[in-house]
Design a protein around this motif. Sequence first.
Motif, PDB file in Angstrom:
ATOM      1  N   CYS A  54      -2.280  -7.091  -5.014  1.00 43.42           N
ATOM      2  CA  CYS A  54      -2.638  -6.019  -5.949  1.00 43.42           C
ATOM      3  C   CYS A  54      -3.179  -6.598  -7.253  1.00 43.42           C
ATOM      4  O   CYS A  54      -2.607  -6.415  -8.320  1.00 43.42           O
ATOM      5  CB  CYS A  54      -1.419  -5.138  -6.210  1.00 43.42           C
ATOM      6  SG  CYS A  54      -1.794  -3.694  -7.212  1.00 43.42           S
ATOM      7  N   TYR A  69       3.559  -2.445  -9.892  1.00 39.61           N
ATOM      8  CA  TYR A  69       2.636  -2.216  -8.787  1.00 39.61           C
ATOM      9  C   TYR A  69       3.021  -0.924  -8.079  1.00 39.61           C
ATOM     10  O   TYR A  69       4.193  -0.711  -7.766  1.00 39.61           O
ATOM     11  CB  TYR A  69       2.714  -3.370  -7.787  1.00 39.61           C
ATOM     12  CG  TYR A  69       2.597  -4.725  -8.442  1.00 39.61           C
ATOM     13  CD1 TYR A  69       1.361  -5.302  -8.679  1.00 39.61           C
ATOM     14  CD2 TYR A  69       3.739  -5.429  -8.834  1.00 39.61           C
ATOM     15  CE1 TYR A  69       1.251  -6.545  -9.283  1.00 39.61           C
ATOM     16  CE2 TYR A  69       3.639  -6.671  -9.438  1.00 39.61           C
ATOM     17  CZ  TYR A  69       2.396  -7.220  -9.660  1.00 39.61           C
ATOM     18  OH  TYR A  69       2.300  -8.444 -10.257  1.00 39.61           O
ATOM     19  N   TRP A  71       1.810   1.069  -4.667  1.00 44.40           N
ATOM     20  CA  TRP A  71       0.988   1.135  -3.464  1.00 44.40           C
ATOM     21  C   TRP A  71       1.042   2.548  -2.899  1.00 44.40           C
ATOM     22  O   TRP A  71       2.114   3.140  -2.782  1.00 44.40           O
ATOM     23  CB  TRP A  71       1.498   0.151  -2.406  1.00 44.40           C
ATOM     24  CG  TRP A  71       1.063  -1.255  -2.631  1.00 44.40           C
ATOM     25  CD1 TRP A  71       1.770  -2.248  -3.228  1.00 44.40           C
ATOM     26  CD2 TRP A  71      -0.188  -1.829  -2.243  1.00 44.40           C
ATOM     27  NE1 TRP A  71       1.029  -3.410  -3.244  1.00 44.40           N
ATOM     28  CE2 TRP A  71      -0.172  -3.183  -2.632  1.00 44.40           C
ATOM     29  CE3 TRP A  71      -1.324  -1.337  -1.585  1.00 44.40           C
ATOM     30  CZ2 TRP A  71      -1.229  -4.051  -2.402  1.00 44.40           C
ATOM     31  CZ3 TRP A  71      -2.376  -2.194  -1.351  1.00 44.40           C
ATOM     32  CH2 TRP A  71      -2.329  -3.534  -1.760  1.00 44.40           C
ATOM     33  N   GLY A  81       9.006  -0.058   1.110  1.00 46.73           N
ATOM     34  CA  GLY A  81       9.288  -1.030   2.158  1.00 46.73           C
ATOM     35  C   GLY A  81      10.088  -0.404   3.285  1.00 46.73           C
ATOM     36  O   GLY A  81      10.995   0.386   3.050  1.00 46.73           O
ATOM     37  N   ILE A  87       6.521  -4.844   1.077  1.00 44.92           N
ATOM     38  CA  ILE A  87       5.965  -4.941  -0.275  1.00 44.92           C
ATOM     39  C   ILE A  87       6.856  -5.883  -1.077  1.00 44.92           C
ATOM     40  O   ILE A  87       8.064  -5.680  -1.163  1.00 44.92           O
ATOM     41  CB  ILE A  87       5.898  -3.568  -0.965  1.00 44.92           C
ATOM     42  CG1 ILE A  87       5.042  -2.603  -0.149  1.00 44.92           C
ATOM     43  CG2 ILE A  87       5.344  -3.708  -2.389  1.00 44.92           C
ATOM     44  CD1 ILE A  87       5.035  -1.178  -0.676  1.00 44.92           C
ATOM     45  N   LEU A  93       1.299  -6.734  -0.236  1.00 41.92           N
ATOM     46  CA  LEU A  93       1.585  -5.801   0.855  1.00 41.92           C
ATOM     47  C   LEU A  93       1.179  -6.417   2.184  1.00 41.92           C
ATOM     48  O   LEU A  93       0.105  -7.019   2.291  1.00 41.92           O
ATOM     49  CB  LEU A  93       0.801  -4.491   0.654  1.00 41.92           C
ATOM     50  CG  LEU A  93       0.787  -3.521   1.839  1.00 41.92           C
ATOM     51  CD1 LEU A  93       2.097  -2.776   1.942  1.00 41.92           C
ATOM     52  CD2 LEU A  93      -0.361  -2.538   1.705  1.00 41.92           C
ATOM     53  N   CYS A 108      -3.689   0.317  -4.512  1.00 44.92           N
ATOM     54  CA  CYS A 108      -2.648  -0.224  -5.380  1.00 44.92           C
ATOM     55  C   CYS A 108      -3.106  -0.081  -6.825  1.00 44.92           C
ATOM     56  O   CYS A 108      -4.256  -0.372  -7.148  1.00 44.92           O
ATOM     57  CB  CYS A 108      -2.386  -1.695  -5.066  1.00 44.92           C
ATOM     58  SG  CYS A 108      -1.052  -2.348  -6.091  1.00 44.92           S
TER      59      CYS A 108
END
Length: 152
Positions: A54, A69, A71, A81, A87, A93, A108
């Motif tokens: 990311c 971060y 996602w 996760g 992650i 990722l 992201c």
Amino acid sequence: MRAWVLLSAVLWYLTGVGWQRNSERTEKGFIYGKPGHPVKLYVKLHHNSPILVCMDLKRTEKETVDPTYLWVGPNEKPLTGNNKINITKTGKLMVKDFLEPLSGLYTCTLSYKTVKAETQEEKVVKQRYDFMIFGKKSNRRIFPEPSIYFQP
């Protein structure tokens, strides 16, 4: 025949795909984002995806203060996760045992702080990175060529 090859090369260049392939991937197999340009990659079904980072390569050369971060997956919901999605705390990722329904846009958002040395003023900066991931069934070539053609 030559005209077709030339046309293909021109279209490849104009779409911004073909000539950038090596710039996003490092020796460790990490795939970095590109601000304003989605990174396109194909992953062989039932294999793990490459590790998506990311941030872009230029950002890695600079200090990043208090990074966070976020996602978001193809269903437009934040990723967490689980047994398929890994992650890391550093914004990386990996999708395990990739299946066709997992194909789509992975986004992201990197948030970090910048601090002006003279005034100690803090500012939050956000940068978005897009990755288009597609599952593929075989080793056949795909046209147009993706940004990254990942096969373990």
